[in-house]
Design a protein around this motif. Structure first.
Motif, PDB file in Angstrom:
ATOM      1  N   UNK A   1      23.661 -15.937 -22.145  1.00  0.00           N
ATOM      2  CA  UNK A   1      23.194 -16.269 -20.801  1.00  0.00           C
ATOM      3  C   UNK A   1      22.930 -14.990 -20.019  1.00  0.00           C
ATOM      4  N   UNK A   2      23.861 -14.041 -20.141  1.00  0.00           N
ATOM      5  CA  UNK A   2      23.660 -12.735 -19.497  1.00  0.00           C
ATOM      6  C   UNK A   2      22.431 -12.041 -20.075  1.00  0.00           C
ATOM      7  N   UNK A   3      22.251 -12.144 -21.390  1.00  0.00           N
ATOM      8  CA  UNK A   3      21.084 -11.545 -22.016  1.00  0.00           C
ATOM      9  C   UNK A   3      19.784 -12.167 -21.530  1.00  0.00           C
ATOM     10  N   UNK A   4      19.805 -13.464 -21.297  1.00  0.00           N
ATOM     11  CA  UNK A   4      18.610 -14.140 -20.804  1.00  0.00           C
ATOM     12  C   UNK A   4      18.329 -13.776 -19.350  1.00  0.00           C
ATOM     13  N   UNK A   5      19.374 -13.656 -18.556  1.00  0.00           N
ATOM     14  CA  UNK A   5      19.193 -13.193 -17.177  1.00  0.00           C
ATOM     15  C   UNK A   5      18.572 -11.799 -17.165  1.00  0.00           C
ATOM     16  N   UNK A   6      18.943 -10.992 -18.155  1.00  0.00           N
ATOM     17  CA  UNK A   6      18.335  -9.664 -18.279  1.00  0.00           C
ATOM     18  C   UNK A   6      16.836  -9.783 -18.494  1.00  0.00           C
ATOM     19  N   UNK A   7      16.423 -10.792 -19.270  1.00  0.00           N
ATOM     20  CA  UNK A   7      15.001 -11.006 -19.480  1.00  0.00           C
ATOM     21  C   UNK A   7      14.288 -11.385 -18.196  1.00  0.00           C
ATOM     22  N   UNK A   8      14.907 -12.289 -17.433  1.00  0.00           N
ATOM     23  CA  UNK A   8      14.318 -12.706 -16.158  1.00  0.00           C
ATOM     24  C   UNK A   8      14.196 -11.512 -15.213  1.00  0.00           C
ATOM     25  N   UNK A   9      15.299 -10.760 -15.080  1.00  0.00           N
ATOM     26  CA  UNK A   9      15.318  -9.618 -14.162  1.00  0.00           C
ATOM     27  C   UNK A   9      14.398  -8.504 -14.648  1.00  0.00           C
ATOM     28  N   UNK A  10      14.519  -8.147 -15.943  1.00  0.00           N
ATOM     29  CA  UNK A  10      13.775  -7.011 -16.472  1.00  0.00           C
ATOM     30  C   UNK A  10      12.279  -7.220 -16.486  1.00  0.00           C
ATOM     31  N   UNK A  11      11.823  -8.393 -16.936  1.00  0.00           N
ATOM     32  CA  UNK A  11      10.389  -8.656 -17.005  1.00  0.00           C
ATOM     33  C   UNK A  11       9.776  -8.665 -15.611  1.00  0.00           C
ATOM     34  N   UNK A  12      10.460  -9.300 -14.656  1.00  0.00           N
ATOM     35  CA  UNK A  12       9.951  -9.367 -13.287  1.00  0.00           C
ATOM     36  C   UNK A  12       9.998  -7.995 -12.612  1.00  0.00           C
ATOM     37  N   UNK A  13      11.129  -7.292 -12.752  1.00  0.00           N
ATOM     38  CA  UNK A  13      11.271  -5.982 -12.120  1.00  0.00           C
ATOM     39  C   UNK A  13      10.245  -4.993 -12.659  1.00  0.00           C
ATOM     40  N   UNK A  14       9.984  -5.041 -13.957  1.00  0.00           N
ATOM     41  CA  UNK A  14       8.989  -4.147 -14.549  1.00  0.00           C
ATOM     42  C   UNK A  14       7.616  -4.386 -13.943  1.00  0.00           C
ATOM     43  N   UNK A  15       7.250  -5.649 -13.777  1.00  0.00           N
ATOM     44  CA  UNK A  15       5.970  -5.959 -13.147  1.00  0.00           C
ATOM     45  C   UNK A  15       5.877  -5.406 -11.736  1.00  0.00           C
ATOM     46  N   UNK A  16       6.964  -5.537 -10.983  1.00  0.00           N
ATOM     47  CA  UNK A  16       6.976  -5.024  -9.608  1.00  0.00           C
ATOM     48  C   UNK A  16       6.897  -3.498  -9.586  1.00  0.00           C
ATOM     49  N   UNK A  17       7.606  -2.846 -10.512  1.00  0.00           N
ATOM     50  CA  UNK A  17       7.553  -1.385 -10.589  1.00  0.00           C
ATOM     51  C   UNK A  17       6.141  -0.902 -10.908  1.00  0.00           C
ATOM     52  N   UNK A  18       5.466  -1.608 -11.805  1.00  0.00           N
ATOM     53  CA  UNK A  18       4.114  -1.212 -12.180  1.00  0.00           C
ATOM     54  C   UNK A  18       3.120  -1.469 -11.047  1.00  0.00           C
ATOM     55  N   UNK A  19       3.331  -2.552 -10.306  1.00  0.00           N
ATOM     56  CA  UNK A  19       2.461  -2.802  -9.156  1.00  0.00           C
ATOM     57  C   UNK A  19       2.654  -1.725  -8.092  1.00  0.00           C
ATOM     58  N   UNK A  20       3.911  -1.344  -7.872  1.00  0.00           N
ATOM     59  CA  UNK A  20       4.182  -0.271  -6.908  1.00  0.00           C
ATOM     60  C   UNK A  20       3.582   1.050  -7.389  1.00  0.00           C
ATOM     61  N   UNK A  21       3.698   1.314  -8.698  1.00  0.00           N
ATOM     62  CA  UNK A  21       3.141   2.545  -9.253  1.00  0.00           C
ATOM     63  C   UNK A  21       1.612   2.551  -9.163  1.00  0.00           C
ATOM     64  N   UNK A  22       1.012   1.384  -9.335  1.00  0.00           N
ATOM     65  CA  UNK A  22      -0.451   1.296  -9.270  1.00  0.00           C
ATOM     66  C   UNK A  22      -0.954   1.613  -7.865  1.00  0.00           C
ATOM     67  N   UNK A  23      -0.205   1.148  -6.871  1.00  0.00           N
ATOM     68  CA  UNK A  23      -0.613   1.437  -5.489  1.00  0.00           C
ATOM     69  C   UNK A  23      -0.407   2.906  -5.144  1.00  0.00           C
ATOM     70  N   UNK A  24       0.540   3.556  -5.831  1.00  0.00           N
ATOM     71  CA  UNK A  24       0.826   4.970  -5.551  1.00  0.00           C
ATOM     72  C   UNK A  24      -0.086   5.909  -6.332  1.00  0.00           C
ATOM     73  N   UNK A  25      -0.366   5.544  -7.610  1.00  0.00           N
ATOM     74  CA  UNK A  25      -1.125   6.451  -8.467  1.00  0.00           C
ATOM     75  C   UNK A  25      -2.522   5.937  -8.808  1.00  0.00           C
ATOM     76  N   UNK A  26      -2.894   4.793  -8.248  1.00  0.00           N
ATOM     77  CA  UNK A  26      -4.226   4.173  -8.386  1.00  0.00           C
ATOM     78  C   UNK A  26      -4.496   3.564  -9.769  1.00  0.00           C
TER      79      UNK A  26
END
Length: 393
Positions: free
Chosen positions: A331-356
């Motif tokens: 269950x903890x491992x699956x929560x990691x999937x929910x958190x990690x996949x979503x957080x990665x997308x947000x990090x990349x969106x933030x990076x895209x706005x910063x580095x184009x």
């Protein structure tokens, strides 16, 4: 939303899956799981105008597949002697990585020539074929008079306990034992939490790489997956190889009495997670396909090696409740999937706005740094609190 829907369903059924496997047996629950998710994959419509149905279907597939690993651990804990557990778990679970490697090799071409619906039909067909084989050839765990049970040294003590069980005493009397599961002891146990933390980290790194590595190849390195050929499957093939190496090495160390069970688990877990952390942190530095494939292969391979530490530990500390503990930690491992996949997308969106764009290493540094640091933290937790001794009767 569609990617994460699977993980929400998967998280919901982990503990219920362990409980069901404990009560009615892993064989039946595993069969039910495969029939449910295969049927859902077969029936799901890929229609852009019916996205809600697709999300619900992915949710249901996640719920059905959440029963798999608790059931597998229940079956293995009942069938496999302690000195064979590491390689049994490693071999069994490594099929997941072999499947991922095969999928990365063949599915892009299948989509190109037959369309995306063909992927779901292929998965459903494989699931139904496996279900028929399991139905015909699988059997319930052995009773105490079975040679396999005698060799394992546990007899009926690990079989499902239904309702109230009478136990014979030495003075010809009897006592009554309830089938009550020690939830409080499980939830406050530090060795259990050591497994949970490492399961979270393992799956955080695994799900981030499985979901975003193709994007990293395409956008971060400007590479075409189809043009990469068989090299794109190497990280997952490496997981298959190293998972089995870890299991064989662990059983050898224990059987030959080179290290105790506790030291064996800690040794392999630490080596696996430490090397994986270095490879993850170094991954965005390499700007070629060969460098990225090498780093991701090392990271996933040594994470799989670490499974001979934390992933087998469920059966060391609580063989009777191995499925339930697997449900809790997964269950903890699956929560990691929910958190990690979503957080990665947000990090990349933030990076895209910063580095184009996402083609620079700066855009991906945080993506791989987070699981790298988590690996270091988790290995320390396992070193401090894990044990190979049985702590649950």
């Amino acid at each position: 939303m569609m990617l994460s829907a699977f993980y929400y369903g998967y998280a919901c059924s982990q503990v219920p899956g362990g409980w069901a496997a404990q009560k009615i047996g892993g064989r039946k629950v595993l069969l039910l799981s495969f029939v449910l998710w295969s049927s859902t994959c077969f029936l799901v419509p890929l229609d852009p105008n019916r996205v809600v149905i697709l999300v619900i279907a992915r949710l249901l597939v996640g719920v059905a597949q959440g029963f798999i690993f608790p059931s597998i651990h229940t079956v293995l804990a009942q069938w496999v002697p302690p000195h064979e557990r590491s390689r049994s778990v490693s071999l069994t679970t490594s099929g997941m990585y072999l499947g991922a490697a095969t999928g990365m090799l063949f599915l892009p071409s299948l989509v190109k020539f037959k369309g995306p619906q063909s992927v779901f039909l292929a998965e459903a067909s494989l699931g139904i074929m496996w279900s028929l084989l399991w139905f015909n050839y699988a059997s319930d765990p052995p009773r105490s008079e079975h040679p396999k049970a005698t060799a394992a040294g546990f007899g009926e003590s690990l079989l499902p306990v239904k309702g109230i069980q009478r136990i014979k005493m030495e003075n010809e009397g009897s006592t009554v034992r309830s089938a009550k599961i020690p939830w409080k002891k499980i939830l406050i146990s530090l060795p259990v939490w050591a497994i949970v933390v490492n399961n979270f980290t393992f799956h955080y790194a695994l799900y981030v790489l499985m979901n975003w590595l193709p994007t990293y190849f395409e956008l971060g390195l400007q590479l075409s997956l189809q043009e990469m050929g068989s090299s794109k499957m190497l990280p997952y093939l490496n997981m298959f190889i190293f998972s089995n190496i870890g299991g064989v090495v662990a059983d050898h160390l224990i059987t030959m009495r080179i290290l105790s069970v506790t030291k064996t688990r800690k040794f392999l877990n630490t080596i696996g997670f430490a090397v994986a952390s270095l490879a993850l942190i170094a991954l965005p530095i390499f700007r070629s396909s060969s460098g990225a494939v090498f780093c991701s292969s090392v990271a996933l391979g040594f994470l799989a090696l670490g499974r001979a530490g934390f992933a087998v530990n469920h059966m060391d500390i609580a063989p009777r409740y191995a499925g339930i503990l697997m449900g809790v930690s997964n269950t903890a491992g699956t929560l990691a999937g929910i958190i990690g996949v979503d957080l990665t997308g947000r990090l990349l969106e933030a990076a895209k706005s910063s580095y184009s764009d996402l083609s620079g290493p700066e855009s991906w540094r945080a993506v791989f740094l987070i699981p790298g640091l988590l690996c270091i933290f988790s290995s320390v937790v396992f070193l401090l609190f894990a044990t190979g001794e049985r702590i649950f009767d």
